[in-house]
Design a protein around this motif. Structure first.
Motif, PDB file in Angstrom:
ATOM      1  N   GLU A  43       1.010  -1.111  -0.156  1.00 12.75           N
ATOM      2  CA  GLU A  43      -0.325  -0.040  -0.156  1.00 12.75           C
ATOM      3  C   GLU A  43       1.008   1.657  -0.080  1.00 12.75           C
ATOM      4  OE1 GLU A  43      -0.375  -2.387   1.746  1.00 12.75           O
ATOM      5  OE2 GLU A  43      -2.132  -3.272   0.845  1.00 12.75           O
ATOM      6  N   GLU A  46       2.360   1.837  -3.099  1.00 14.49           N
ATOM      7  CA  GLU A  46       1.418   2.025  -4.229  1.00 14.49           C
ATOM      8  C   GLU A  46       1.068   4.088  -4.228  1.00 14.49           C
ATOM      9  OE1 GLU A  46      -1.106   1.909  -7.679  1.00 14.49           O
ATOM     10  OE2 GLU A  46       0.060   0.541  -6.957  1.00 14.49           O
ATOM     11  N   GLU A  47       1.606   4.401  -2.730  1.00 14.21           N
ATOM     12  CA  GLU A  47       1.446   5.816  -2.412  1.00 14.21           C
ATOM     13  C   GLU A  47       2.611   6.414  -3.200  1.00 14.21           C
ATOM     14  OE1 GLU A  47       1.085   6.973   1.883  1.00 14.21           O
ATOM     15  OE2 GLU A  47      -0.394   5.061   1.537  1.00 14.21           O
ATOM     16  N   ALA A  49       3.668   5.146  -5.823  1.00 12.80           N
ATOM     17  CA  ALA A  49       4.127   5.372  -7.310  1.00 12.80           C
ATOM     18  C   ALA A  49       2.912   6.327  -7.784  1.00 12.80           C
ATOM     19  CB  ALA A  49       3.430   3.765  -7.788  1.00 12.80           C
ATOM     20  N   LYS A  50       1.756   6.481  -6.672  1.00 14.63           N
ATOM     21  CA  LYS A  50       0.650   7.113  -7.597  1.00 14.63           C
ATOM     22  C   LYS A  50       0.681   8.768  -7.466  1.00 14.63           C
ATOM     23  CE  LYS A  50      -3.206   4.946  -6.278  1.00 14.63           C
ATOM     24  NZ  LYS A  50      -4.813   4.934  -4.910  1.00 14.63           N
ATOM     25  N   GLN A  53       3.146   9.087 -10.794  1.00 13.25           N
ATOM     26  CA  GLN A  53       2.729   9.130 -11.552  1.00 13.25           C
ATOM     27  C   GLN A  53       1.905  10.770 -12.127  1.00 13.25           C
ATOM     28  OE1 GLN A  53      -0.328   5.585 -11.519  1.00 13.25           O
ATOM     29  NE2 GLN A  53       1.001   4.806 -12.196  1.00 13.25           N
ATOM     30  N   TYR A  54       1.665  11.040 -11.015  1.00 18.98           N
ATOM     31  CA  TYR A  54       0.842  12.846 -10.539  1.00 18.98           C
ATOM     32  C   TYR A  54       2.312  13.199 -11.340  1.00 18.98           C
ATOM     33  CZ  TYR A  54      -0.857  17.576  -9.602  1.00 18.98           C
ATOM     34  OH  TYR A  54      -0.946  18.529  -9.078  1.00 18.98           O
TER      35      TYR A  54
END
Length: 86
Positions: A43, A46-47, A49-50, A53-54
């Protein structure tokens, strides 16, 4: 508009990027190196990675960030390399 309603469409504020992440992205772009971060839980990985991506989608940051994910016995490792768009 009610307090608990989030505005939609253009102009919505994006996530707040931590200072350490912006500095790491800048360092990666200047030196042309891959950097990494290791997380014990998927989790948390994933934070990050987001957020990366932003940075790619946002016009606020002059970087393109390439990412890779590696699963290890110790946890998940996110590798990233930034390049200047300009």
């Amino acid at each position: 508009m009610p307090e608990n309603e989030v505005p939609t469409g253009r102009g919505r504020p994006g996530p707040c990027l931590p200072t350490w992440l912006l500095e790491s992205i800048s360092t990666s772009a200047k030196k042309g190196v891959w950097l990494s971060a290791k997380f014990e839980t998927p989790e948390k990985a994933e934070e990050l990675a987001k957020l990366l991506q932003y940075v790619n989608r946002s016009a606020r940051f002059p970087y393109h960030v390439s990412t890779r994910r590696e699963e290890t016995e110790e946890g998940t490792r996110i590798l990233f390399k930034a390049a200047n768009n300009g």
